[in-house]
Scaffold this active site. Structure first.
Site, PDB file in Angstrom:
ATOM      1  N   GLY A 130       0.836  -1.192   0.000  1.00  0.00           N
ATOM      2  CA  GLY A 130       0.000   0.000   0.000  1.00  0.00           C
ATOM      3  C   GLY A 130       0.873   1.245   0.000  1.00  0.00           C
ATOM      4  O   GLY A 130       0.388   2.361   0.106  1.00  0.00           O
ATOM      5  N   LYS A 190       2.924   3.971  -1.672  1.00  0.00           N
ATOM      6  CA  LYS A 190       2.954   4.589  -3.008  1.00  0.00           C
ATOM      7  C   LYS A 190       4.373   4.729  -3.536  1.00  0.00           C
ATOM      8  O   LYS A 190       4.622   4.578  -4.733  1.00  0.00           O
ATOM      9  CB  LYS A 190       2.277   5.961  -2.960  1.00  0.00           C
ATOM     10  CG  LYS A 190       0.772   5.883  -2.764  1.00  0.00           C
ATOM     11  CD  LYS A 190       0.154   7.263  -2.720  1.00  0.00           C
ATOM     12  CE  LYS A 190      -1.357   7.172  -2.490  1.00  0.00           C
ATOM     13  NZ  LYS A 190      -1.973   8.507  -2.360  1.00  0.00           N
ATOM     14  N   ASP A 240       9.613  -7.248   1.502  1.00  0.00           N
ATOM     15  CA  ASP A 240       9.889  -6.540   2.743  1.00  0.00           C
ATOM     16  C   ASP A 240      11.312  -6.012   2.638  1.00  0.00           C
ATOM     17  O   ASP A 240      12.216  -6.709   2.178  1.00  0.00           O
ATOM     18  CB  ASP A 240       9.731  -7.436   3.972  1.00  0.00           C
ATOM     19  CG  ASP A 240       9.583  -6.612   5.243  1.00  0.00           C
ATOM     20  OD1 ASP A 240       8.957  -5.529   5.187  1.00  0.00           O
ATOM     21  OD2 ASP A 240      10.092  -7.035   6.291  1.00  0.00           O
ATOM     22  N   ALA A 241      11.472  -4.776   3.036  1.00  0.00           N
ATOM     23  CA  ALA A 241      12.782  -4.134   2.929  1.00  0.00           C
ATOM     24  C   ALA A 241      12.983  -3.247   4.142  1.00  0.00           C
ATOM     25  O   ALA A 241      12.020  -2.836   4.797  1.00  0.00           O
ATOM     26  CB  ALA A 241      12.864  -3.303   1.645  1.00  0.00           C
ATOM     27  N   GLY A 282      11.001   7.076   2.654  1.00  0.00           N
ATOM     28  CA  GLY A 282      11.633   6.336   3.744  1.00  0.00           C
ATOM     29  C   GLY A 282      12.894   7.019   4.257  1.00  0.00           C
ATOM     30  O   GLY A 282      12.899   8.226   4.535  1.00  0.00           O
ATOM     31  N   TYR A 283      13.969   6.253   4.347  1.00  0.00           N
ATOM     32  CA  TYR A 283      15.231   6.763   4.901  1.00  0.00           C
ATOM     33  C   TYR A 283      16.160   7.333   3.817  1.00  0.00           C
ATOM     34  O   TYR A 283      17.321   7.648   4.106  1.00  0.00           O
ATOM     35  CB  TYR A 283      15.947   5.639   5.669  1.00  0.00           C
ATOM     36  CG  TYR A 283      15.176   5.137   6.857  1.00  0.00           C
ATOM     37  CD1 TYR A 283      15.302   5.750   8.108  1.00  0.00           C
ATOM     38  CD2 TYR A 283      14.295   4.070   6.741  1.00  0.00           C
ATOM     39  CE1 TYR A 283      14.581   5.296   9.203  1.00  0.00           C
ATOM     40  CE2 TYR A 283      13.565   3.608   7.833  1.00  0.00           C
ATOM     41  CZ  TYR A 283      13.711   4.229   9.056  1.00  0.00           C
ATOM     42  OH  TYR A 283      12.989   3.782  10.139  1.00  0.00           O
ATOM     43  N   ASP A 284      15.655   7.483   2.603  1.00  0.00           N
ATOM     44  CA  ASP A 284      16.486   7.989   1.502  1.00  0.00           C
ATOM     45  C   ASP A 284      17.192   9.317   1.822  1.00  0.00           C
ATOM     46  O   ASP A 284      18.336   9.520   1.407  1.00  0.00           O
ATOM     47  CB  ASP A 284      15.655   8.150   0.227  1.00  0.00           C
ATOM     48  CG  ASP A 284      15.240   6.807  -0.375  1.00  0.00           C
ATOM     49  OD1 ASP A 284      15.654   5.759   0.152  1.00  0.00           O
ATOM     50  OD2 ASP A 284      14.506   6.815  -1.386  1.00  0.00           O
ATOM     51  N   ARG A 342      16.352  -2.744  -3.874  1.00  0.00           N
ATOM     52  CA  ARG A 342      15.126  -3.181  -4.560  1.00  0.00           C
ATOM     53  C   ARG A 342      15.428  -3.467  -6.031  1.00  0.00           C
ATOM     54  O   ARG A 342      14.937  -4.452  -6.596  1.00  0.00           O
ATOM     55  CB  ARG A 342      14.052  -2.103  -4.408  1.00  0.00           C
ATOM     56  CG  ARG A 342      12.702  -2.459  -5.007  1.00  0.00           C
ATOM     57  CD  ARG A 342      11.609  -1.520  -4.516  1.00  0.00           C
ATOM     58  NE  ARG A 342      11.405  -1.711  -3.085  1.00  0.00           N
ATOM     59  CZ  ARG A 342      11.625  -0.753  -2.170  1.00  0.00           C
ATOM     60  NH1 ARG A 342      12.046   0.443  -2.522  1.00  0.00           N
ATOM     61  NH2 ARG A 342      11.426  -1.018  -0.887  1.00  0.00           N
TER      62      ARG A 342
END
Length: 198
Positions: free
Chosen positions: A8, A10, A71-72, A155-157, A183
């Site tokens: 879910g 995006k 999952d990452a 995310g943590y980018d 990924r």
């Protein structure tokens, strides 16, 4: 080819579409398109456990098509591998990306930390239309910046600087990620195997 992705998120969905665009006539769908779909809790002990939970749950309502679950997360050496499988929920069950990043940086300042080494890890579980399970992994090593920078990604980018780079993933942008990210590596492995079935 019809592919359903168990997410879910995006940001993840956008990345998957970029990474999979070489498949001709690909129809990408996601769990949010199923009105009654309820994801199971991600209560596994590993990335593989959680990726499998996601893929199996979606496959229960979408069989006879390709189904992908992933999952990452981020593993920081100085935090003994945290946040790890808790990456998306590090600051709480409904935490935003910025809240997770803020907690990560705070945890890294609570004690003097010279080791800022980290890696992103991705595990992807794919079910073929006949129910065969394929598993792929990828990782990207780097270090954690002292403050967020950049506007791309999620995310943590904004705090992850890949090895050999001076900018964060959020500064380097989609072009870099689709070539080198954890990924991207997992999806490239999937595409290699998928080609052998065609």
């Amino acid at each position: 080819m019809e592919l359903w992705i168990a997410t879910g998120n995006k940001g993840k969905l956008t990345e998957f579409k970029l990474l999979l665009n070489e498949i001709a006539d690909l129809q990408v769908h996601h769990q949010g398109e199923i009105p009654s779909f309820t994801p199971r809790p991600e209560d596994g002990k590993t990335f593989l456990d959680n990726a499998r939970i996601k893929a199996k749950t979606l496959r229960a309502v979408k069989n006879n098509v390709w189904v992908l679950g992933e999952d990452a997360g981020l593993e920081v050496e100085g935090l003994n591998g945290l946040p790890g499988i808790h990456s998306a929920r590090y600051a709480g069950p409904k935490a935003s990306d910025s809240e997770n990043v803020a907690k990560l940086l705070k945890m890294m300042t609570l004690k003097p930390m010279n080791n800022r080494n980290a890696k992103f890890v991705a595990t992807t579980v794919v079910y073929t239309p006949t129910g065969e399970e394929w598993v792929f992994t990828g990782e990207m090593k780097g270090k954690i910046a002292t403050k967020p920078s950049g506007l791309h990604g999620f995310g943590y980018d904004p705090v992850f600087i890949p090895d050999g780079q001076t900018q964060t993933l959020a500064e380097l942008g989609d072009g870099f990620k689709t070539q080198f990210s954890h990924r991207a590596q997992a999806i490239k492995a999937f595409l290699d195997k998928w080609r052998t079935t065609q």
